[in-house]
Design an enzyme around this catalytic site. Structure first.
Site, PDB file in Angstrom:
ATOM      1  CB  SER A  37      15.685  62.797  13.922  1.00 54.63           C
ATOM      2  OG  SER A  37      15.988  62.129  12.736  1.00 54.63           O
ATOM      3  CE1 TYR A  64      10.146  64.234  12.287  1.00 62.32           C
ATOM      4  CE2 TYR A  64      12.130  63.584  11.103  1.00 62.32           C
ATOM      5  CZ  TYR A  64      11.312  63.491  12.212  1.00 62.32           C
ATOM      6  OH  TYR A  64      11.673  62.668  13.250  1.00 62.32           O
ATOM      7  CE  LYS A  92      11.601  65.165  15.596  1.00 65.53           C
ATOM      8  NZ  LYS A  92      10.853  65.003  16.837  1.00 65.53           N
TER       9      LYS A  92
HETATM   10  P1  NAD Z   1       4.688  57.748  16.436  1.00 64.81           P
HETATM   11  O1  NAD Z   1       3.931  58.490  15.400  1.00 64.81           O
HETATM   12  O2  NAD Z   1       4.481  56.289  16.566  1.00 64.81           O
HETATM   13  O3  NAD Z   1       4.421  58.415  17.867  1.00 64.81           O
HETATM   14  C1  NAD Z   1       4.147  59.781  18.034  1.00 64.81           C
HETATM   15  C2  NAD Z   1       2.957  59.897  18.986  1.00 64.81           C
HETATM   16  O4  NAD Z   1       2.676  61.290  19.187  1.00 64.81           O
HETATM   17  C3  NAD Z   1       1.682  59.248  18.447  1.00 64.81           C
HETATM   18  O5  NAD Z   1       1.099  58.465  19.458  1.00 64.81           O
HETATM   19  C4  NAD Z   1       0.797  60.443  18.081  1.00 64.81           C
HETATM   20  O6  NAD Z   1      -0.567  60.139  18.224  1.00 64.81           O
HETATM   21  C5  NAD Z   1       1.276  61.483  19.081  1.00 64.81           C
HETATM   22  N1  NAD Z   1       1.082  62.881  18.657  1.00 64.81           N
HETATM   23  C6  NAD Z   1       1.457  63.442  17.484  1.00 64.81           C
HETATM   24  N2  NAD Z   1       1.108  64.742  17.470  1.00 64.81           N
HETATM   25  C7  NAD Z   1       0.535  65.008  18.669  1.00 64.81           C
HETATM   26  C8  NAD Z   1      -0.016  66.176  19.268  1.00 64.81           C
HETATM   27  N3  NAD Z   1      -0.085  67.333  18.593  1.00 64.81           N
HETATM   28  N4  NAD Z   1      -0.514  66.098  20.508  1.00 64.81           N
HETATM   29  C9  NAD Z   1      -0.486  64.921  21.186  1.00 64.81           C
HETATM   30  N5  NAD Z   1       0.015  63.777  20.684  1.00 64.81           N
HETATM   31  C10 NAD Z   1       0.512  63.829  19.431  1.00 64.81           C
HETATM   32  O7  NAD Z   1       6.235  58.083  16.209  1.00 64.81           O
HETATM   33  P2  NAD Z   1       7.526  57.412  16.854  1.00 64.81           P
HETATM   34  O8  NAD Z   1       8.222  56.642  15.801  1.00 64.81           O
HETATM   35  O9  NAD Z   1       7.182  56.763  18.141  1.00 64.81           O
HETATM   36  O10 NAD Z   1       8.404  58.727  17.100  1.00 64.81           O
HETATM   37  C11 NAD Z   1       8.415  59.394  18.353  1.00 64.81           C
HETATM   38  C12 NAD Z   1       9.285  60.623  18.237  1.00 64.81           C
HETATM   39  O11 NAD Z   1      10.591  60.236  17.831  1.00 64.81           O
HETATM   40  C13 NAD Z   1       8.814  61.645  17.207  1.00 64.81           C
HETATM   41  O12 NAD Z   1       9.036  62.943  17.727  1.00 64.81           O
HETATM   42  C14 NAD Z   1       9.707  61.374  16.023  1.00 64.81           C
HETATM   43  O13 NAD Z   1       9.868  62.539  15.230  1.00 64.81           O
HETATM   44  C15 NAD Z   1      10.994  60.986  16.700  1.00 64.81           C
HETATM   45  N6  NAD Z   1      11.858  60.150  15.854  1.00 64.81           N
HETATM   46  C16 NAD Z   1      11.368  58.994  15.314  1.00 64.81           C
HETATM   47  C17 NAD Z   1      12.170  58.222  14.484  1.00 64.81           C
HETATM   48  C18 NAD Z   1      11.644  56.971  13.842  1.00 64.81           C
HETATM   49  O14 NAD Z   1      12.238  56.522  12.852  1.00 64.81           O
HETATM   50  N7  NAD Z   1      10.573  56.357  14.335  1.00 64.81           N
HETATM   51  C19 NAD Z   1      13.492  58.614  14.212  1.00 64.81           C
HETATM   52  C20 NAD Z   1      13.979  59.782  14.802  1.00 64.81           C
HETATM   53  C21 NAD Z   1      13.138  60.548  15.628  1.00 64.81           C
HETATM   54  N1  UFG Z   2      13.968  52.186   1.603  1.00 64.53           N
HETATM   55  C1  UFG Z   2      13.646  51.425   0.499  1.00 64.53           C
HETATM   56  N2  UFG Z   2      12.332  51.122   0.300  1.00 64.53           N
HETATM   57  C2  UFG Z   2      11.339  51.527   1.133  1.00 64.53           C
HETATM   58  C3  UFG Z   2      11.687  52.307   2.260  1.00 64.53           C
HETATM   59  C4  UFG Z   2      13.011  52.630   2.467  1.00 64.53           C
HETATM   60  O1  UFG Z   2      14.506  51.044  -0.281  1.00 64.53           O
HETATM   61  O2  UFG Z   2      10.158  51.225   0.890  1.00 64.53           O
HETATM   62  C5  UFG Z   2      15.393  52.478   1.866  1.00 64.53           C
HETATM   63  C6  UFG Z   2      15.746  53.955   1.863  1.00 64.53           C
HETATM   64  O3  UFG Z   2      16.048  54.392   0.575  1.00 64.53           O
HETATM   65  C7  UFG Z   2      16.934  53.977   2.829  1.00 64.53           C
HETATM   66  C8  UFG Z   2      16.630  52.857   3.826  1.00 64.53           C
HETATM   67  O4  UFG Z   2      15.690  52.008   3.166  1.00 64.53           O
HETATM   68  O5  UFG Z   2      18.104  53.648   2.140  1.00 64.53           O
HETATM   69  C9  UFG Z   2      16.020  53.351   5.120  1.00 64.53           C
HETATM   70  O6  UFG Z   2      14.872  54.161   4.844  1.00 64.53           O
HETATM   71  P1  UFG Z   2      13.839  54.568   5.990  1.00 64.53           P
HETATM   72  O7  UFG Z   2      12.740  55.342   5.305  1.00 64.53           O
HETATM   73  O8  UFG Z   2      13.446  53.389   6.779  1.00 64.53           O
HETATM   74  O9  UFG Z   2      14.706  55.501   6.944  1.00 64.53           O
HETATM   75  P2  UFG Z   2      15.454  56.870   6.681  1.00 64.53           P
HETATM   76  O10 UFG Z   2      16.879  56.683   7.095  1.00 64.53           O
HETATM   77  O11 UFG Z   2      15.206  57.380   5.321  1.00 64.53           O
HETATM   78  O12 UFG Z   2      14.731  57.869   7.693  1.00 64.53           O
HETATM   79  C10 UFG Z   2      14.353  57.499   9.030  1.00 64.53           C
HETATM   80  C11 UFG Z   2      13.190  58.366   9.461  1.00 64.53           C
HETATM   81  C12 UFG Z   2      13.647  59.795   9.546  1.00 64.53           C
HETATM   82  C13 UFG Z   2      14.814  59.898  10.468  1.00 64.53           C
HETATM   83  C14 UFG Z   2      15.941  58.981  10.034  1.00 64.53           C
HETATM   84  C15 UFG Z   2      17.086  59.006  11.013  1.00 64.53           C
HETATM   85  O13 UFG Z   2      12.125  58.252   8.546  1.00 64.53           O
HETATM   86  O14 UFG Z   2      12.607  60.577  10.041  1.00 64.53           O
HETATM   87  O15 UFG Z   2      15.448  57.659   9.907  1.00 64.53           O
HETATM   88  O16 UFG Z   2      16.618  58.737  12.298  1.00 64.53           O
HETATM   89  F1  UFG Z   2      15.264  61.165  10.481  1.00 64.53           F
END
Ligand code: NAD
Ligand code: UFG
Length: 334
Positions: free
Chosen positions: A122, A146, A150
């Protein structure tokens, strides 16, 4: 190829399954459904007209993992917990799930002699950016458990590769994934209160929430609200295909997956409102602790090393998120 996808029922995982199935790969999803549901995988099958092999299990169960991945050629590792705020409340759960779970996965891979891995990292590992756009060589730091998980996994993978340079490891640092598959069948479907901006706005638009809280309008950005690099989840999923295709020789590679463009909170309110035809009421509230003003990628390396670049526009992302939300107003859990 036969691809083992941990967390394949989740938001990014399910879209990635679609891309690999469309290319006729076999997909084994390993998921404990702590943040997802069966229905999503059924929808993946109906989009692709292909079958997913599902093994329900936890990545911390090494024996189950070992058995489930027999015969697979590569692993894409999405499984993990991802809520920043929750990680501050429950650090032990986050280290256990994300770090201990990954250690179990890596041992199971070694037992099965599977050495190709794509890992979901991330942009959070860059901390508060010292310079923008963010390049992969930017100093790494984190501000919450978190992010720490990572960074720790990135370091574990680097040490693993150093110890055995037959591994092929691709670490993908995602920026902010939004959007949904064009069918509207799968998309982001938070089980509880959304933590992230897009699902919150989508739930306001569909009438599940009264208004959006905008976390601060006094940042050093043109409109004062936070700027992020939003990337369409299908572009992101396609980045995983390219990353896996690039793992033909041993390596430890780290790349950003982003668009290089930044949009503010109020940009999203405006564009989402236009594409949905819905008013998005909002209130300016104090900043959210730990938030940064601006964050966007330099995506040059991904283009150079993976031959990948994002192609979908911000408007398309908003349209596809709305398509999913309006077709599934209460999500997939009902
Ligand atoms: P998500 O929660 O939708 O998907 C994660 C999946 O992993 C879910 O289906 C959950 O049931 C499964 N899971 C969690 N813990 C588990 C375990 N112990 N054993 C088996 N399955 C398990 O999340 P996502 O948004 O699809 O994110 C996927 C990956 O990408 C994550 O590692 C997250 O940290 C990373 N990531 C997400 C974002 C974002 O904004 N969505 C940004 C950067 C990185
Ligand atoms: N925000 C609001 N109101 C809300 C939610 C978010 O104003 O209800 C704002 C935040 O302050 C920020 C922007 O919208 O300025 C984006 O916020 P998000 O929570 O959607 O995303 P972040 O960039 O804070 O974080 C996300 C994931 C992290 C990841 C990061 C980079 O939650 O886990 O993107 O990939 F690390």
């Amino acid at each position: 190829m036969k691809i083992f996808i941990t967390g394949g029922a989740g938001y990014i995982g399910s879209h990635t399954c679609v891309e690999f199935l469309n290319l006729d790969h076999d997909v084994v999803v390993y998921d404990n459904f702590c943040n997802s549901n069966y229905e999503t995988l059924q929808r993946v099958e109906s989009i692709t007209h292909k079958t997913v092999t599902l093994v329900e299990g936890d990545i911390r169960d090494e024996d189950a993992l070992c058995k489930a991945m027999v015969g697979c050629d590569a692993v894409i590792h999405f499984a993990g917990l991802k809520a920043v705020g929750e990680s501050v409340e429950k650090p032990l759960e986050y280290y256990d799930n994300n770090v201990q779970g990954t250690l179990c996965l890596l041992r199971a891979m070694r037992t099965n002699n599977i050495k190709k891995l794509v890992f979901s990292s991330s942009a959070t590992v860059y901390g508060n950016p010292q310079k923008l756009p963010l390049t992969e060589d930017h100093p790494l730091t984190t501000t919450n458990p978190y992010g720490q998980t990572k960074l720790m996994v990135e370091e574990i993978l680097r040490d693993l590769y150093k110890s055995d340079s037959t591994w092929c490891v691709s670490i993908l640092r995602y920026f902010n994934p939004i959007g949904a598959h064009e069918s509207g069948l799968i998309g982001e479907d938070p089980k509880d209160m959304p933590n992230n901006l897009m699902p919150f706005i989508a739930q306001v638009a569909v009438g599940r929430r009264d208004y959006l809280s905008v976390y601060g309008d006094d940042y050093a950005t043109p409109d004062g609200t936070g700027i992020r690099d939003y990337i369409h989840v299908v572009d992101l999923a396609q980045g995983h295909v390219k990353a896996l295709e690039s793992l033909v020789v041993p390596q430890y590679t780290v790349v950003n997956l982003g668009t290089g463009m930044g949009y503010s909170v109020l940009d999203m309110v405006k564009v989402f409102s236009e594409v949905s035809g819905k008013e998005i009421p909002y209130r300016i509230v104090p900043r959210r602790e730990g938030d940064i003003a601006s964050c966007y990628a330099d995506p040059t390396l991904a283009k150079k090393t993976l031959g990948w670049q994002a192609s979908r526009t911000f408007k398309q992302m908003c349209q596809d998120s709305w398509n999913f939300q309006s077709k599934n107003p209460h999500g997939l859990n009902v």
